[in-house]
Design a protein around this motif. Structure first.
Motif, short mmCIF file in Angstrom:
data_model
loop_
_atom_site.label_atom_id
_atom_site.label_comp_id
_atom_site.label_asym_id
_atom_site.label_seq_id
_atom_site.Cartn_x
_atom_site.Cartn_y
_atom_site.Cartn_z
N VAL B 347 2.27 -3.23 3.49
CA VAL B 347 2.10 -3.09 2.04
C VAL B 347 1.08 -4.11 1.53
N ASP B 348 1.23 -5.37 1.95
CA ASP B 348 0.32 -6.42 1.47
C ASP B 348 -1.13 -6.15 1.90
N LEU B 349 -1.28 -5.70 3.14
CA LEU B 349 -2.64 -5.48 3.65
C LEU B 349 -3.35 -4.39 2.85
N VAL B 350 -2.64 -3.29 2.60
CA VAL B 350 -3.29 -2.19 1.88
C VAL B 350 -3.50 -2.57 0.41
N ARG B 351 -2.50 -3.22 -0.17
CA ARG B 351 -2.54 -3.50 -1.61
C ARG B 351 -3.47 -4.66 -1.94
N ASP B 352 -3.46 -5.69 -1.07
CA ASP B 352 -4.19 -6.91 -1.41
C ASP B 352 -5.45 -7.09 -0.55
N ASP B 353 -5.25 -7.30 0.75
CA ASP B 353 -6.38 -7.67 1.61
C ASP B 353 -7.46 -6.59 1.64
N PHE B 354 -7.05 -5.34 1.66
CA PHE B 354 -8.04 -4.26 1.78
C PHE B 354 -8.01 -3.35 0.54
N ALA B 355 -7.74 -3.97 -0.60
CA ALA B 355 -7.68 -3.20 -1.85
C ALA B 355 -9.04 -2.56 -2.14
N GLY B 356 -10.10 -3.30 -1.92
CA GLY B 356 -11.44 -2.77 -2.17
C GLY B 356 -11.75 -1.59 -1.28
N PHE B 357 -11.36 -1.71 -0.01
CA PHE B 357 -11.64 -0.65 0.96
C PHE B 357 -10.85 0.62 0.63
N SER B 358 -9.58 0.42 0.23
CA SER B 358 -8.70 1.58 0.01
C SER B 358 -8.80 2.14 -1.40
N GLY B 359 -9.74 1.63 -2.19
CA GLY B 359 -9.84 2.09 -3.57
C GLY B 359 -8.65 1.65 -4.40
N ASP B 360 -8.11 0.47 -4.05
CA ASP B 360 -6.93 -0.08 -4.73
C ASP B 360 -5.79 0.94 -4.72
N LEU B 361 -5.63 1.59 -3.58
CA LEU B 361 -4.67 2.69 -3.46
C LEU B 361 -3.25 2.29 -3.87
N TYR B 362 -2.80 1.14 -3.33
CA TYR B 362 -1.42 0.73 -3.58
C TYR B 362 -1.28 -0.15 -4.83
N GLY B 363 -2.39 -0.38 -5.52
CA GLY B 363 -2.32 -1.29 -6.67
C GLY B 363 -2.63 -0.64 -7.99
N SER B 364 -2.89 0.64 -7.99
CA SER B 364 -3.28 1.26 -9.27
C SER B 364 -2.72 2.68 -9.37
N PRO B 365 -2.56 3.17 -10.60
CA PRO B 365 -2.05 4.53 -10.77
C PRO B 365 -2.98 5.56 -10.12
N PRO B 366 -2.48 6.67 -9.71
CA PRO B 366 -1.10 7.13 -9.90
C PRO B 366 -0.14 6.64 -8.82
N VAL B 367 -0.62 5.80 -7.88
CA VAL B 367 0.24 5.44 -6.76
C VAL B 367 1.03 4.18 -7.07
#
Lengths: 247, 819
Positions: B347-367
């Protein structure tokens, strides 16, 4: 003293059992062992006829298997096992496939002397060498540089002039070398790369093993019809029937 | 021979015991990373027989050990500490390849060497504990309490170290605790204080100065072979009790994870980061640059099938991993996406460390990402969903080769599927995926479970609510809270034709239609669903693999072994049949056989040395009783513990938390029970205490089985702390009663037959280790509740096998056949 002598003999025996170096034996011995391996493969194919849809392999395939010096393509410490019908480690976390699986995969693409075949995953170069004896040209790609270098050197040393090697990503195939009558993907994949389908000629066949490095669970055969339509067939390379019913 | 020093070295004993348990847990972690967790289980189980071996050794060399007891005690703890790290390093350097073992039986020698090397530290620490029982046996209850309390602290310490340190450093931490235990032992016994101080200083200096050792994972693990590819780079490594997560990138040879993608799909996935869990491929993080064209492939995956018949606004993704299915939901227009992932590092890796790479997938709506076990999320969250996505279990290779057979899967049981169906909005869809092995297993069991869940919920025509599709490597089964209509089937047919899939089943589908683009020898999935819907069990009974639905009592989704198939599989092992072997279960049985054989040898060995048996014990009656008693309680303790961990896993929401809470509770309260037993034995006699305890354990165990379900239903809405407290309240009386068996009998033996003390230690050690393996076998075969019943039956054995048959009422009254 005697006790110590016995103990040291045990140590030597254990070290040997744990995979110590061993010589491979003379060429004539190798040829005999190679032929025994081919006979064993032919016997196993007869047993798996129901799944393979045939009770014998193309005699040319078996002939090629009987000619390729597998012991020249495996690491030195594995040479004594070269003609056992089993996969062998070749370093870098890779293996050389079980000869039985190599024979079936080769047979499934129905190689002809005029064919051009692509192999994705050169590994030791053994599959390419078998194909090299059956078709006009083999183009083979390896993703791990040290393995690619070693296979290239070994295949050149053994005189396989019709095998072209390349180091790199196999996903995009080798358009300059194709189109291909057959494609053999020796490394398991989570998908069939679309560029490989594209580079397969109408009427061509593509085969992929599915499973782990030491255990091939099934073979996927992709057939491209003359009209370009695709069909897949999943093949269990083992006699294991029937699955259900009164048995 | 009792020690002249009346005070047993309780502090050092507790420290050593804690260090040993922490060491054991760290070894399991490390071997899961460098090998596979199934082999980690086998290797560590066998290495723990070092405990049994210590008793054998102490039996054989009882007299010299008694003469030098204090020195030997300190030396054993010191040897454990010194060998802890080197033993692991030596074991990992013995290149052992589990899969090669099947092809190359001589590999067994390397495995034997690993057992031996790893068993050595356990042997020494167990010798120290055994020596304490030999020297201060009349205070066995205090020693037992210190041993168990220390072990409980060790289990907590191990989890703490796993959160804060990398696995190798955590292992060193266990060694340091062992060194400190040796120093304390020297202080407590008044022997070798200078030596131990110097040794501890040298050890700490060496640990600080020497370079940190490197892990040498098997070259055949996914991570190791991925890093061999040109261009591969490790971007991040996180470690926790949930495992080690490694993120790898490769700009030259990109990852292209598109699970189950059809043959007609031409879109290439964008750049991806691969996530590895303990060195095994787990999932990917897909780059979302905001350009929708990059993500076109998401619309063509088999998991996109539900979007062909619906436009779900609210999507729940279970086992979300790196977020592929959440990204798919976002891409395909979902308004509200909840992604549930249990591993906090992922969760931390996707949301924080690689937020830029994942398009802030786990940190922004609708997810919205939720860190929880998916099963506990389903219990606690009461919202309805238009679509619930459940990705496939395990990897393509491992799932089919049986390596996951021992893994408990609480997300694919009938009860779990029912709870998912309960959370579906009207016309909502549950989409479950399974890898298609050959012959198929997982997809058929999943279908059986889905049909079973629908039938249990009273759906009269379950066939109207089910549709299945398949590619060459994946099956997707859709279950609707409602019915699929003709228009839906038409849409799904077009989806399948466009991307290269086959409809595998729908109500009324002709059988021959199942063999379209992707052919197998028989349309097994079609035949299976047809049989399940018609409630015909001939198909299930006749199939060569066990594909019956699993439930919460036997949640082993990936165990497909049928015994009647085994002989045939063994016959064709070297002609392509090896992949058919259900390796996980076979390995477990192999572990049990090895453990049982070694344990038998270790137990019998002292008996062939008759001089180790004091006069008056040659008749064998006491030895038989001793073996039965200490064997039974060793087996039973482990069976109860394993069954209890299972029962609390769902309640506490996490296997990890359940293990920590249950093991600690059992150890602490069993230790307290041992202490109390000393006083009770003094008043009522050892034998009477043990017998009363046996009756209490059986009564409490039966009550536990009857009450625990209701108690947990009532406590389901409580917070975490309250649930932990409830577990402690429910478990502690049973643990307390179980704690009296060992010290009561050992105290009596120490009084009347001290020569048997180390042998009893050996029997109990061997039984405990074998019992842990046996517990898993029984759980697979009978379920966890019956596992508990077997344990209670074993405790009844103690009613008739107390090792000292005493005259009079005192706890240490002479035995009848003593001279």
């Amino acid at each position: 003293m005697e006790a110590w002598a016995i103990r040291s003999r045990w140590v030597v025996l254990c070290l040997l059992a744990m995979g110590g170096p061993a010589s491979a034996g003379p060429d004539s011995d190798m040829a005999a062992r190679r032929q025994a391996m081919v006979d064993e493969i032919a016997g196993e194919v007869r047993m798996t006829s129901q799944y393979l849809g045939r009770d014998r392999l193309d005699s040319r395939v078996l002939e090629a298997m009987g000619q390729v010096p597998r012991h020249e393509l495996v690491p030195e410490r594995q040479r004594r096992y070269a003609y056992e019908n089993r996969p062998l480690p070749i370093g870098h976390g890779q293996t050389i496939s079980q000869p039985y699986i190599v024979a079936i995969m080769t047979d499934l693409i129905e190689p002809e002397p005029t064919h051009v075949v692509l192999e994705v995953g050169t590994g030791s170069g053994y599959q390419a060498a078998v194909l090299g004896r059956l078709v006009d040209r083999v183009c083979t790609i390896e993703i791990i540089p040290p393995l690619a270098d070693r296979a290239r050197a070994d295949l050149a040393r053994l005189g396989y002039g019709n095998i072209r090697t390349r180091t790199g990503d196999g996903y995009y195939g080798w358009p300059e070398c194709g189109p291909f009558d057959g494609i053999v993907v020796t490394a398991g994949a989570s998908q069939v790369p679309p560029p490989l389908i594209e580079q397969l000629k109408p009427g061509g066949k593509l085969v992929i093993p599915v499973g782990s490095r030491f255990l091939t669970q099934q073979l996927l055969l992709v057939e491209k019809g003359e009209d370009g339509e695709l069909r897949t067939r999943q093949i269990l390379p083992v006699r294991f029937v029937p699955l259900t019913g009164g048995h | 021979m009792p020690q002249s020093n009346p005070r047993p070295p309780l502090v050092s004993l507790a420290m050593a015991s804690g260090a040993a348990l922490a060491y054991q847990l760290q070894l399991v972690r490390l071997f899961s990373i460098i090998q596979w967790h199934h082999f980690a289980y086998m290797i560590i189980s066998l290495a723990l027989l070092g405990y049994g071996a210590s008793g054998t050794f102490l039996s054989l060399f009882r007299r010299p050990m008694e003469t030098w007891l204090g020195q030997a005690y300190i030396a054993c703890i010191a040897m454990f500490a010194i060998l802890a790290l080197p033993a692991f390093l030596l074991a990992q350097s013995l290149a052992f390849s589990p899969e090669e073992l099947l092809w190359r039986p001589t590999m067994i020698w390397r495995l034997a060497c690993i057992y031996l090397v790893l068993g050595t530290p356990f042997f020494f620490v167990a010798c120290a504990i055994g020596l304490a029982f030999m020297g201060w046996g009349r205070q066995s209850n205090r020693i037992y309490a210190a041993d168990l309390t220390g072990a409980a602290a060790g289990s907590v310490l191990a989890i703490g170290l796993a959160w804060t340190l990398n696995p190798v450093a955590a292992l060193s931490g266990s060694g340091i605790l062992g060194v400190l235990a040796a120093v304390v032992a020297a202080l407590e016994t008044g022997r070798g204080r200078s030596w131990m101080t110097v040794m501890a200083a040298a050890y700490l200096v060496a640990t600080t100065v020497l370079p940190a050792p490197q892990l040498q994972p098997s070259p055949y693990k996914d991570l190791a072979s991925t890093l061999q590819v040109a261009g591969a780079q490790t971007r991040a490594v996180r470690s926790s009790p949930y495992g080690q997560v490694t993120v790898v990138t490769n700009p030259r040879v990109p990852f292209r994870d598109a699970p189950g993608m059809g043959l007609k799909v031409t879109a290439e996935p964008p750049a991806q980061l691969a996530l590895f869990h303990d060195g095994d491929f787990a999932s990917t993080i897909t780059r979302d640059s905001g350009d929708g064209a990059d993500l076109r492939f998401l619309a063509s995956l088999p998991s996109a099938a539900p979007y062909a018949v619906a436009s779900p606004g609210r999507v729940l993704v279970l086992e979300a991993g790196g977020g592929l299915l959440a990204l798919q939901a976002k891409y395909l227009g979902a308004k509200q996406v909840t992604a549930v992932e249990r591993n906090p590092d992922v969760v931390d890796l996707v949301r924080d460390d690689f937020a830029g790479f994942s398009g802030d997938l786990y940190g922004s709506p609708p997810v919205n990402v939720v860190r929880a076990h998916p099963r506990s999320f389903l219990t606690s969250d009461r919202r309805d969903w238009d679509l619930i996505q459940l990705p496939p279990s395990g990897g393509l290779g491992g799932g089919a080769s049986g390596l996951f057979a021992l893994t408990e899967d609480y997300l694919r049981t009938t009860e779990a599927i029912e709870s998912m169906l309960d959370r579906l909005a009207p016309d909502g869809i549950l989409a479950v995926q399974a890898w298609e092995s050959l012959p198929p297993r997982g997809s058929l069991r999943l279908a059986a479970t889905l049909v079973n869940a629908l039938q249990r919920r009273g759906v009269e025509t379950p066939g109207d609510s089910i549709v299945a599709l398949r590619s060459w490597q994946m099956a997707v089964i859709l279950v609707r809270n409602g019915r699929f209509g003709l228009a839906d089937l038409s849409e799904l047919g077009e989806f399948a034709t466009t991307w290269g899939y086959d409809l595998a089943w729908y109500q009324g589908m002709p059988r021959e239609q199942a063999q379209g683009l992707n052919r197998t020898q028989e349309p097994w999935l079609y035949d299976a669903i047809t049989a399940f819907i018609a409630s015909e069990d001939n198909f299930t009974r006749g199939y060569k693999f066990d594909i019956r639905p699993t439930d919460d009592d036997q949640p082993f989704f990936n165990n497909f072994l049928r015994w009647r198939t085994l002989p045939e599989t063994v016959r064709i092992l070297h002609s392509g049949g090896m992949a058919l072997l259900e390796a996980g279960y076979i390995l477990l049985l192999a572990t049990l056989v090895q453990a049982a054989l070694l344990a038998t040898i270790l137990i019998l060995l002292p008996l062939v040395r008759s001089r180790s048996c004091p006069p008056g014990l040659a008749g064998g009656v006491k030895r038989g009783r001793t073996a039965a008693y200490f064997g039974a309680i060793g087996f039973a303790f482990m069976l109860v513990e394993v069954a209890a961990i299972h029962r609390f896993t769902l309640f506490l929401g996490e296997p990890l938390m359940a293990s920590a809470v249950v093991v600690s509770t059992f150890l602490v309260f069993a230790g307290a029970g041992g202490l109390a037993a000393g006083a009770l034995a003094a008043r009522f006699g050892a034998r009477a205490t043990a017998r009363t305890g046996a009756v209490a354990v059986v009564a409490l165990g039966l009550a536990w089985l009857l009450v625990v379900g209701s108690a947990f239903d009532a406590g389901a809405g409580l917070g975490t702390a309250a649930r932990v407290a409830l577990v402690v309240v429910v478990t502690s009386p049973l643990a307390f009663a179980m704690g009296q068996f060992f010290p009561t009998a050992l105290g009596a033996l120490s009084e009347h037959a001290p020569a048997l003390v180390p042998w009893a230690w050996a029997v109990n050690g061997c039984a405990s280790v074998t019992g842990a393996v046996l517990a898993t076998v029984l759980a697979l075969a009978l379920g966890f509740d019956r596992c508990m019943l077997v344990a209670l039956a074993l405790y009844l054995v103690t009613l008739f096998s107390f090792p000292v048959v005493a005259r009079g009422s005192g706890p240490f009254a002479p035995a009848i056949d003593d001279t």
